[in-house]
Design a protein around this motif. Structure first.
Motif, PDB file in Angstrom:
ATOM      1  N   GLU A  19      15.995 -16.327  -0.660  1.00 17.05           N
ATOM      2  CA  GLU A  19      14.578 -16.030  -0.425  1.00 17.05           C
ATOM      3  C   GLU A  19      14.214 -16.441   1.001  1.00 17.05           C
ATOM      4  O   GLU A  19      14.797 -17.373   1.562  1.00 17.05           O
ATOM      5  CB  GLU A  19      13.711 -16.794  -1.421  1.00 17.05           C
ATOM      6  CG  GLU A  19      13.917 -16.294  -2.829  1.00 17.05           C
ATOM      7  CD  GLU A  19      12.680 -16.424  -3.696  1.00 17.05           C
ATOM      8  OE1 GLU A  19      11.795 -17.247  -3.370  1.00 17.05           O
ATOM      9  OE2 GLU A  19      12.603 -15.699  -4.692  1.00 17.05           O
ATOM     10  N   ASN A  80      11.304 -10.983  -0.802  1.00 14.84           N
ATOM     11  CA  ASN A  80      11.557 -11.751  -2.034  1.00 14.84           C
ATOM     12  C   ASN A  80      11.202 -10.957  -3.296  1.00 14.84           C
ATOM     13  O   ASN A  80      10.480 -11.457  -4.174  1.00 14.84           O
ATOM     14  CB  ASN A  80      10.795 -13.077  -2.000  1.00 14.84           C
ATOM     15  CG  ASN A  80      11.188 -13.927  -0.809  1.00 14.84           C
ATOM     16  OD1 ASN A  80      12.277 -13.799  -0.267  1.00 14.84           O
ATOM     17  ND2 ASN A  80      10.299 -14.812  -0.382  1.00 14.84           N
ATOM     18  N   ARG A 116       7.736  -7.087  -8.523  1.00 11.32           N
ATOM     19  CA  ARG A 116       6.805  -7.981  -7.849  1.00 11.32           C
ATOM     20  C   ARG A 116       7.428  -8.301  -6.495  1.00 11.32           C
ATOM     21  O   ARG A 116       8.626  -8.590  -6.417  1.00 11.32           O
ATOM     22  CB  ARG A 116       6.613  -9.254  -8.667  1.00 11.32           C
ATOM     23  CG  ARG A 116       5.592 -10.206  -8.045  1.00 11.32           C
ATOM     24  CD  ARG A 116       5.599 -11.552  -8.734  1.00 11.32           C
ATOM     25  NE  ARG A 116       5.144 -11.448 -10.107  1.00 11.32           N
ATOM     26  CZ  ARG A 116       5.711 -12.102 -11.126  1.00 11.32           C
ATOM     27  NH1 ARG A 116       6.748 -12.882 -10.929  1.00 11.32           N
ATOM     28  NH2 ARG A 116       5.246 -11.969 -12.353  1.00 11.32           N
ATOM     29  N   TYR A 117       6.644  -8.231  -5.451  1.00 13.76           N
ATOM     30  CA  TYR A 117       7.203  -8.473  -4.113  1.00 13.76           C
ATOM     31  C   TYR A 117       6.098  -8.888  -3.154  1.00 13.76           C
ATOM     32  O   TYR A 117       4.911  -8.705  -3.442  1.00 13.76           O
ATOM     33  CB  TYR A 117       7.904  -7.204  -3.600  1.00 13.76           C
ATOM     34  CG  TYR A 117       6.984  -6.028  -3.370  1.00 13.76           C
ATOM     35  CD1 TYR A 117       6.610  -5.191  -4.420  1.00 13.76           C
ATOM     36  CD2 TYR A 117       6.459  -5.745  -2.103  1.00 13.76           C
ATOM     37  CE1 TYR A 117       5.757  -4.124  -4.226  1.00 13.76           C
ATOM     38  CE2 TYR A 117       5.604  -4.669  -1.889  1.00 13.76           C
ATOM     39  CZ  TYR A 117       5.263  -3.862  -2.960  1.00 13.76           C
ATOM     40  OH  TYR A 117       4.397  -2.805  -2.761  1.00 13.76           O
ATOM     41  N   LEU A 118       6.490  -9.422  -2.022  1.00 13.06           N
ATOM     42  CA  LEU A 118       5.553  -9.719  -0.947  1.00 13.06           C
ATOM     43  C   LEU A 118       5.702  -8.648   0.117  1.00 13.06           C
ATOM     44  O   LEU A 118       6.810  -8.150   0.342  1.00 13.06           O
ATOM     45  CB  LEU A 118       5.868 -11.090  -0.329  1.00 13.06           C
ATOM     46  CG  LEU A 118       5.962 -12.282  -1.295  1.00 13.06           C
ATOM     47  CD1 LEU A 118       6.418 -13.535  -0.531  1.00 13.06           C
ATOM     48  CD2 LEU A 118       4.617 -12.542  -1.958  1.00 13.06           C
ATOM     49  N   PHE A 122       3.160 -11.272   3.623  1.00 11.19           N
ATOM     50  CA  PHE A 122       3.370 -12.217   2.523  1.00 11.19           C
ATOM     51  C   PHE A 122       2.239 -12.157   1.495  1.00 11.19           C
ATOM     52  O   PHE A 122       1.884 -13.138   0.875  1.00 11.19           O
ATOM     53  CB  PHE A 122       3.624 -13.641   3.054  1.00 11.19           C
ATOM     54  CG  PHE A 122       5.071 -13.813   3.491  1.00 11.19           C
ATOM     55  CD1 PHE A 122       5.583 -13.082   4.556  1.00 11.19           C
ATOM     56  CD2 PHE A 122       5.927 -14.676   2.815  1.00 11.19           C
ATOM     57  CE1 PHE A 122       6.922 -13.214   4.942  1.00 11.19           C
ATOM     58  CE2 PHE A 122       7.263 -14.814   3.198  1.00 11.19           C
ATOM     59  CZ  PHE A 122       7.755 -14.077   4.250  1.00 11.19           C
ATOM     60  N   GLU A 123       1.681 -10.968   1.324  1.00  6.98           N
ATOM     61  CA  GLU A 123       0.725 -10.752   0.237  1.00  6.98           C
ATOM     62  C   GLU A 123       1.481 -10.185  -0.950  1.00  6.98           C
ATOM     63  O   GLU A 123       2.313  -9.289  -0.801  1.00  6.98           O
ATOM     64  CB  GLU A 123      -0.374  -9.790   0.696  1.00  6.98           C
ATOM     65  CG  GLU A 123      -1.318 -10.511   1.607  1.00  6.98           C
ATOM     66  CD  GLU A 123      -2.516  -9.701   2.024  1.00  6.98           C
ATOM     67  OE1 GLU A 123      -2.894  -8.761   1.308  1.00  6.98           O
ATOM     68  OE2 GLU A 123      -3.057 -10.023   3.099  1.00  6.98           O
ATOM     69  N   GLU A 124       1.138 -10.721  -2.137  1.00  7.70           N
ATOM     70  CA  GLU A 124       1.897 -10.347  -3.332  1.00  7.70           C
ATOM     71  C   GLU A 124       1.409  -9.031  -3.935  1.00  7.70           C
ATOM     72  O   GLU A 124       0.207  -8.749  -3.956  1.00  7.70           O
ATOM     73  CB  GLU A 124       1.784 -11.467  -4.381  1.00  7.70           C
ATOM     74  CG  GLU A 124       2.757 -11.278  -5.528  1.00  7.70           C
ATOM     75  CD  GLU A 124       2.717 -12.436  -6.525  1.00  7.70           C
ATOM     76  OE1 GLU A 124       3.073 -13.560  -6.130  1.00  7.70           O
ATOM     77  OE2 GLU A 124       2.334 -12.191  -7.674  1.00  7.70           O
ATOM     78  N   HIS A 125       2.351  -8.245  -4.412  1.00  9.48           N
ATOM     79  CA  HIS A 125       2.052  -6.983  -5.086  1.00  9.48           C
ATOM     80  C   HIS A 125       2.874  -6.887  -6.359  1.00  9.48           C
ATOM     81  O   HIS A 125       3.994  -7.385  -6.404  1.00  9.48           O
ATOM     82  CB  HIS A 125       2.444  -5.787  -4.201  1.00  9.48           C
ATOM     83  CG  HIS A 125       1.752  -5.760  -2.884  1.00  9.48           C
ATOM     84  ND1 HIS A 125       0.620  -5.029  -2.654  1.00  9.48           N
ATOM     85  CD2 HIS A 125       2.041  -6.396  -1.724  1.00  9.48           C
ATOM     86  CE1 HIS A 125       0.232  -5.216  -1.388  1.00  9.48           C
ATOM     87  NE2 HIS A 125       1.086  -6.038  -0.804  1.00  9.48           N
ATOM     88  N   GLU A 126       2.303  -6.201  -7.346  1.00  7.14           N
ATOM     89  CA  GLU A 126       3.076  -5.823  -8.524  1.00  7.14           C
ATOM     90  C   GLU A 126       2.883  -4.339  -8.678  1.00  7.14           C
ATOM     91  O   GLU A 126       1.744  -3.874  -8.722  1.00  7.14           O
ATOM     92  CB  GLU A 126       2.542  -6.556  -9.761  1.00  7.14           C
ATOM     93  CG  GLU A 126       3.577  -7.464 -10.372  1.00  7.14           C
ATOM     94  CD  GLU A 126       3.072  -8.195 -11.597  1.00  7.14           C
ATOM     95  OE1 GLU A 126       3.009  -9.425 -11.535  1.00  7.14           O
ATOM     96  OE2 GLU A 126       2.736  -7.518 -12.584  1.00  7.14           O
TER      97      GLU A 126
END
Ligand code: NI
Length: 182
Positions: A19, A80, A116-118, A122-126
């Motif tokens: 990561e 990640n 799920r990823y950034l 570095f904002e998270e998304h699904e």
């Protein structure tokens, strides 16, 4: 800066990936990956393919919109990523890989996947991906798991590509883009 693409046989393609954290250098590295992908005319590139054992890949399916409408504007960075769900339904598409020049084979994979990823900020998304977008994402995710697409083809096709893979690994096959080999 255009980075050399590591060809089959380079150990980094078979290494576990780690990561990554947000660093000032990362933005430039991702920009370099996009430049590398564009000049190589590919639709996805994973960090191990440019020599880094990191959990990072990029996709750009925008050129494929004509054949695969779902790819319209499909240009994203995955930092990640985690594979959360795979559909039971599968389909077969012909795949290729910038690290395996001259090889294309049908691969059976789930029709859709949830990840799920950034992003690069570095904002998270699904998000759930389907069609050819799902295909690109799964192929690139495989690189982070130290797989290449020929690991997933039928035993008979594996026999068929064995010599081609050996030729790439021995440095007997090059590519039209900047690359690194044995
Ligand atoms: Ni690939």
């Amino acid at each position: 800066m255009i980075l050399p693409i590591y060809l089959y046989g380079q150990p980094v393609l078979r290494k576990p990936t780690e990561e990554i954290e947000q660093t000032p250098e990362l933005k430039q590295f991702i920009a370099d990956m996009y430049e590398t992908l564009t000049q190589a005319e590919g639709c996805g590139l994973a960090a191990p393919q440019v020599g880094k054992p990191w959990r990072l890949f990029i996709v750009d399916g925008s050129e494929l919109e004509e054949d695969y409408p779902e790819c319209k504007g499909f240009k994203k960075t995955f930092v990640n990523p985690e594979l959360l769900e795979e559909s039971e339904e599968t389909c077969s598409y012909s795949e290729g890989c910038l690290s395996l020049p001259g090889i294309s084979e049908n691969v059976v994979r789930p029709v859709s996947v949830k990840m799920r990823y950034l992003d690069e900020n570095f904002e998270e998304h699904e998000e759930t991906f389907t069609g050819f977008c799902a295909r690109i994402v799964q192929h690139e995710y495989d690189h982070l798991e130290a797989h290449v697409f020929t690991d997933r083809i039928s035993p008979i096709r594996k026999t068929f590509v064995r010599n081609k893979l050996a030729a790439i690994a021995k440095g007997k096959v090059g590519a039209r883009y900047k690359y690194k080999r044995q």
